[in-house]
Design a protein around this motif. Sequence first.
Motif, PDB file in Angstrom:
ATOM      1  N   MET A 223       0.825  -1.203   0.000  1.00 41.66           N
ATOM      2  CA  MET A 223       0.000   0.000   0.000  1.00 41.66           C
ATOM      3  C   MET A 223       0.864   1.260   0.000  1.00 41.66           C
ATOM      4  SD  MET A 223      -3.153  -0.736  -0.366  1.00 41.66           S
ATOM      5  CE  MET A 223      -3.605   0.984  -0.180  1.00 41.66           C
ATOM      6  N   LEU A 224       2.015   1.192   0.655  1.00 46.93           N
ATOM      7  CA  LEU A 224       2.934   2.334   0.632  1.00 46.93           C
ATOM      8  C   LEU A 224       3.424   2.576  -0.798  1.00 46.93           C
ATOM      9  CD1 LEU A 224       4.536   4.468   2.230  1.00 46.93           C
ATOM     10  CD2 LEU A 224       6.298   2.728   2.617  1.00 46.93           C
ATOM     11  N   ALA A 225       3.756   1.512  -1.503  1.00 50.25           N
ATOM     12  CA  ALA A 225       4.199   1.654  -2.898  1.00 50.25           C
ATOM     13  C   ALA A 225       3.083   2.241  -3.758  1.00 50.25           C
ATOM     14  CB  ALA A 225       4.624   0.289  -3.437  1.00 50.25           C
ATOM     15  N   ARG A 226       1.860   1.766  -3.557  1.00 53.92           N
ATOM     16  CA  ARG A 226       0.722   2.281  -4.324  1.00 53.92           C
ATOM     17  C   ARG A 226       0.509   3.765  -4.034  1.00 53.92           C
ATOM     18  NH1 ARG A 226      -5.108  -0.425  -3.359  1.00 53.92           N
ATOM     19  NH2 ARG A 226      -4.246  -2.251  -4.431  1.00 53.92           N
ATOM     20  N   THR A 227       0.626   4.144  -2.776  1.00 53.35           N
ATOM     21  CA  THR A 227       0.425   5.539  -2.376  1.00 53.35           C
ATOM     22  C   THR A 227       1.442   6.459  -3.028  1.00 53.35           C
ATOM     23  OG1 THR A 227      -0.514   4.880  -0.242  1.00 53.35           O
ATOM     24  CG2 THR A 227       0.398   7.115  -0.392  1.00 53.35           C
ATOM     25  N   TRP A 228       2.725   6.085  -2.945  1.00 52.57           N
ATOM     26  CA  TRP A 228       3.753   6.939  -3.538  1.00 52.57           C
ATOM     27  C   TRP A 228       3.628   6.990  -5.059  1.00 52.57           C
ATOM     28  CZ3 TRP A 228       5.383  10.487  -0.773  1.00 52.57           C
ATOM     29  CH2 TRP A 228       5.855  10.325   0.524  1.00 52.57           C
ATOM     30  N   LEU A 229       3.187   5.904  -5.688  1.00 54.11           N
ATOM     31  CA  LEU A 229       2.993   5.916  -7.143  1.00 54.11           C
ATOM     32  C   LEU A 229       1.914   6.929  -7.516  1.00 54.11           C
ATOM     33  CD1 LEU A 229       3.868   4.471  -9.832  1.00 54.11           C
ATOM     34  CD2 LEU A 229       1.786   3.111  -9.562  1.00 54.11           C
ATOM     35  N   TYR A 230       0.827   6.941  -6.780  1.00 53.69           N
ATOM     36  CA  TYR A 230      -0.240   7.906  -7.059  1.00 53.69           C
ATOM     37  C   TYR A 230       0.254   9.335  -6.854  1.00 53.69           C
ATOM     38  CZ  TYR A 230      -4.301   4.879  -7.878  1.00 53.69           C
ATOM     39  OH  TYR A 230      -5.205   4.013  -8.424  1.00 53.69           O
ATOM     40  N   ILE A 234       0.490  12.269  -9.816  1.00 46.57           N
ATOM     41  CA  ILE A 234      -0.125  13.593  -9.753  1.00 46.57           C
ATOM     42  C   ILE A 234       0.938  14.666  -9.938  1.00 46.57           C
ATOM     43  CG2 ILE A 234      -1.498  15.177  -8.354  1.00 46.57           C
ATOM     44  CD1 ILE A 234      -2.950  12.594  -9.280  1.00 46.57           C
ATOM     45  N   ALA A 235       2.090  14.477  -9.311  1.00 42.45           N
ATOM     46  CA  ALA A 235       3.175  15.447  -9.452  1.00 42.45           C
ATOM     47  C   ALA A 235       3.615  15.579 -10.899  1.00 42.45           C
ATOM     48  CB  ALA A 235       4.357  15.039  -8.571  1.00 42.45           C
ATOM     49  N   GLU A 236       3.695  14.465 -11.606  1.00 43.94           N
ATOM     50  CA  GLU A 236       4.175  14.500 -12.994  1.00 43.94           C
ATOM     51  C   GLU A 236       3.114  14.989 -13.976  1.00 43.94           C
ATOM     52  OE1 GLU A 236       6.090  11.671 -16.522  1.00 43.94           O
ATOM     53  OE2 GLU A 236       5.522  10.778 -14.592  1.00 43.94           O
ATOM     54  N   TYR A 237       1.895  14.509 -13.820  1.00 43.66           N
ATOM     55  CA  TYR A 237       0.912  14.695 -14.885  1.00 43.66           C
ATOM     56  C   TYR A 237      -0.082  15.835 -14.648  1.00 43.66           C
ATOM     57  CZ  TYR A 237       2.509  10.145 -16.587  1.00 43.66           C
ATOM     58  OH  TYR A 237       3.266   9.106 -17.059  1.00 43.66           O
ATOM     59  N   ASP A 238      -0.318  16.220 -13.404  1.00 40.71           N
ATOM     60  CA  ASP A 238      -1.350  17.229 -13.160  1.00 40.71           C
ATOM     61  C   ASP A 238      -0.871  18.635 -13.497  1.00 40.71           C
ATOM     62  OD1 ASP A 238      -4.096  17.774 -11.854  1.00 40.71           O
ATOM     63  OD2 ASP A 238      -2.750  19.166 -10.825  1.00 40.71           O
ATOM     64  N   GLY A 249      -3.171  19.202  -6.145  1.00 40.17           N
ATOM     65  CA  GLY A 249      -1.938  19.027  -6.893  1.00 40.17           C
ATOM     66  C   GLY A 249      -0.758  18.722  -5.992  1.00 40.17           C
ATOM     67  N   VAL A 250       0.292  18.172  -6.604  1.00 37.69           N
ATOM     68  CA  VAL A 250       1.540  17.849  -5.921  1.00 37.69           C
ATOM     69  C   VAL A 250       2.663  18.522  -6.702  1.00 37.69           C
ATOM     70  CG1 VAL A 250       3.125  15.992  -5.238  1.00 37.69           C
ATOM     71  CG2 VAL A 250       0.640  15.642  -5.090  1.00 37.69           C
ATOM     72  N   PRO A 251       3.593  19.211  -6.044  1.00 38.22           N
ATOM     73  CA  PRO A 251       4.669  19.903  -6.777  1.00 38.22           C
ATOM     74  C   PRO A 251       5.404  18.979  -7.743  1.00 38.22           C
ATOM     75  CG  PRO A 251       4.689  20.557  -4.487  1.00 38.22           C
ATOM     76  CD  PRO A 251       3.687  19.445  -4.596  1.00 38.22           C
ATOM     77  N   ALA A 252       5.545  19.421  -8.973  1.00 41.60           N
ATOM     78  CA  ALA A 252       6.187  18.608  -9.999  1.00 41.60           C
ATOM     79  C   ALA A 252       7.607  18.214  -9.614  1.00 41.60           C
ATOM     80  CB  ALA A 252       6.181  19.361 -11.328  1.00 41.60           C
ATOM     81  N   ARG A 501      -7.225   8.401 -14.226  1.00 40.87           N
ATOM     82  CA  ARG A 501      -7.289   9.664 -13.493  1.00 40.87           C
ATOM     83  C   ARG A 501      -5.895  10.126 -13.062  1.00 40.87           C
ATOM     84  NH1 ARG A 501     -12.066  11.249 -10.534  1.00 40.87           N
ATOM     85  NH2 ARG A 501     -10.712  11.600  -8.746  1.00 40.87           N
ATOM     86  N   ARG A 502      -5.087   9.223 -12.481  1.00 38.49           N
ATOM     87  CA  ARG A 502      -3.779   9.665 -11.983  1.00 38.49           C
ATOM     88  C   ARG A 502      -2.830  10.005 -13.118  1.00 38.49           C
ATOM     89  NH1 ARG A 502       0.227   5.624 -11.920  1.00 38.49           N
ATOM     90  NH2 ARG A 502      -0.546   3.511 -12.287  1.00 38.49           N
ATOM     91  N   TRP A 503      -3.005   9.365 -14.279  1.00 44.55           N
ATOM     92  CA  TRP A 503      -2.197   9.708 -15.455  1.00 44.55           C
ATOM     93  C   TRP A 503      -2.737  10.930 -16.184  1.00 44.55           C
ATOM     94  CZ3 TRP A 503      -2.607   3.927 -17.091  1.00 44.55           C
ATOM     95  CH2 TRP A 503      -1.591   3.185 -16.477  1.00 44.55           C
ATOM     96  N   ARG A 504      -3.862  11.449 -15.709  1.00 39.12           N
ATOM     97  CA  ARG A 504      -4.541  12.583 -16.346  1.00 39.12           C
ATOM     98  C   ARG A 504      -4.829  12.294 -17.826  1.00 39.12           C
ATOM     99  NH1 ARG A 504      -5.498  13.298 -11.531  1.00 39.12           N
ATOM    100  NH2 ARG A 504      -5.110  15.272 -10.430  1.00 39.12           N
ATOM    101  N   LYS A 505      -5.296  11.074 -18.071  1.00 34.93           N
ATOM    102  CA  LYS A 505      -5.687  10.666 -19.419  1.00 34.93           C
ATOM    103  C   LYS A 505      -7.190  10.417 -19.535  1.00 34.93           C
ATOM    104  CE  LYS A 505      -3.032   7.641 -21.537  1.00 34.93           C
ATOM    105  NZ  LYS A 505      -2.182   6.466 -21.826  1.00 34.93           N
ATOM    106  N   ALA A 506      -7.907  10.501 -18.412  1.00 36.13           N
ATOM    107  CA  ALA A 506      -9.329  10.162 -18.424  1.00 36.13           C
ATOM    108  C   ALA A 506     -10.122  11.093 -19.326  1.00 36.13           C
ATOM    109  CB  ALA A 506      -9.885  10.180 -17.008  1.00 36.13           C
TER     110      ALA A 506
END
Length: 567
Positions: A223-230, A234-238, A249-252, A501-506
């Motif tokens: 779950m920690l790995a899943r959390t950091w991936l999300y 968001i940092a990369e794609y949002d 948002g999360v700082p790029a 959603r997390r890839w901002r492709k939806a």
Amino acid sequence: MRKYIKFTKKSFLIAGMVLAMGGCKIDTEPGDRYTDVAVYQNPANIRLYIIGMYNEFNTFKFGTFPIGYDNATDALTDLMKYSSGVSGNGTVNILASDASRVSAAGPQLNYWSAGYTRIRRINEFLDGLDTKAKGLDNNTKKVFEAEARFIRGYVYFWLVKLHGSVVLLDKLAGTENKDMPRSSEDDCYNFIAADFAFAAQFLPPTWDAANSGRATKGAAYGMLARTWLYAASIAEYDKKQFNSDPLTGVPAAKATTYYTNASNAADEVKKLASQGIYAIDPNFASIFTNKNTKEAIFKIDFVRPKITHQYDLGFVPPKDNSTALVYGVPTANLVDEFEMSDGSAFSWSNPVMAANPYANREARFNATILFNGSSWKGRTLNTTTGDVIEGFTEYGAGEAKRTVTGYYAKKLLDPTNMDIVVNKSDQSWIEMRYAEVLLIDAEAKTKINDIPGAKISLNELRNKRGLPNTPSQTAPEMMKAIEHERIIELAFEGHRYWDLRRWRKAHITLNNIRFTGHKLTPSGSGVTYTTVTVDNANRQFTTPLYYIPIPLDEVLRNNAISQIKGW
């Protein structure tokens, strides 16, 4: 005044009575309750209390949340089509094609009240553990705290997936503190990560049989790995393209660090796998009915006859039982995504493949999809228009209760359950599998430019599934391969909607488009395949949906909170 804690979980029976004597007066406490002091002085009672908290995971089993139907979020995507065109069984179709249905007055995807009710209970437990469990040794106390924080992290993960910026409560808050502001999305993900990291530090790698199902070190690291991936995604794609709220948002600049964190957490699970605790199951078809599969990192078990569910009733082909509901069926978009057994792509443009489209597909195809000619419970499926019970019918305004795409979903069904009404269903819901951890690791390592490491994880999964190594060499090629692998490997497990959603492709993949099925028509001794739309309106995913609004009544109740901008 005494506080009472009442245990209601069916799996556990608590009997007994506490008598308090003062002079000639006998004060008899309710026999089905313990005072909170009594709970925290007895490790067995604390165990029962924390086990009751695990009931929260039932909210999300088989993708039921948030619409109330199994696999409903996959039906918001290109993987599944719900067969009903009416509100209720077909609500997911209405939401998929009408973004205006989501509003602050009716968010539709709503976990706020239930989530914070659970968080309050967890914080009450943590407060009691800290202040009342005087005779408990420190190690045992840390394990109980780790379990509670694992569950709290999971609850917050869902809230943040939905809203981005939410109210963080790390301790029990009194009624005088009802007005609490939202925290930034970045702070929220760090809070969740801290809960899972604490759980990973203190939870055991395994439990004995009597405690099967409780969270473990591997589940916490997963779950920690899943959390950091999300958070990294968001940092990369949002990049604040879709919402002007100062707290979303999360700082790029943090993307690389967070991807590294995800990879490190996944590596910890891989270390546990190297010790024999986890493994990719060589038989993909049996993973979801094998209660002892080593691929399951965290799961919810069911035991007949008392603890069951109704998944089979919702997804079996209708000849299994006249009451079968056939909620959702796989799209042609998903069917066409499966590779051939040699790792090559399937194509209708290839005349050999088109003549026999279900032959020589990879093993996961036959374990995931029921198609025309499939052997199922002693019969051969006929999904052509010639079969008026199980064959193709066009999607419309009514209740189809049969395939509208030419296919049925096989994955997660129990092929040995011959009476789904009497037996119901007892397959486990696997919240996290080792396969997902390998895919998280492959994606995270790709993003930090460790392509060789990413390929090791991706190829381990592909090889176990009977496929050759990925031919991908560059980061863009790897990401394309990983998205494909997540579609195939994790289909019907509730990941696709949240991935997009997390890839901002939806707003691209799920907007202004209609998904397809295959209409199979008998033609002499053969079958004609026609690609048809299974939507009667274009899908809609508008960019405000990346952050679901906070329910209006919560904003009115909490004077310190503001609505997410855009709503």
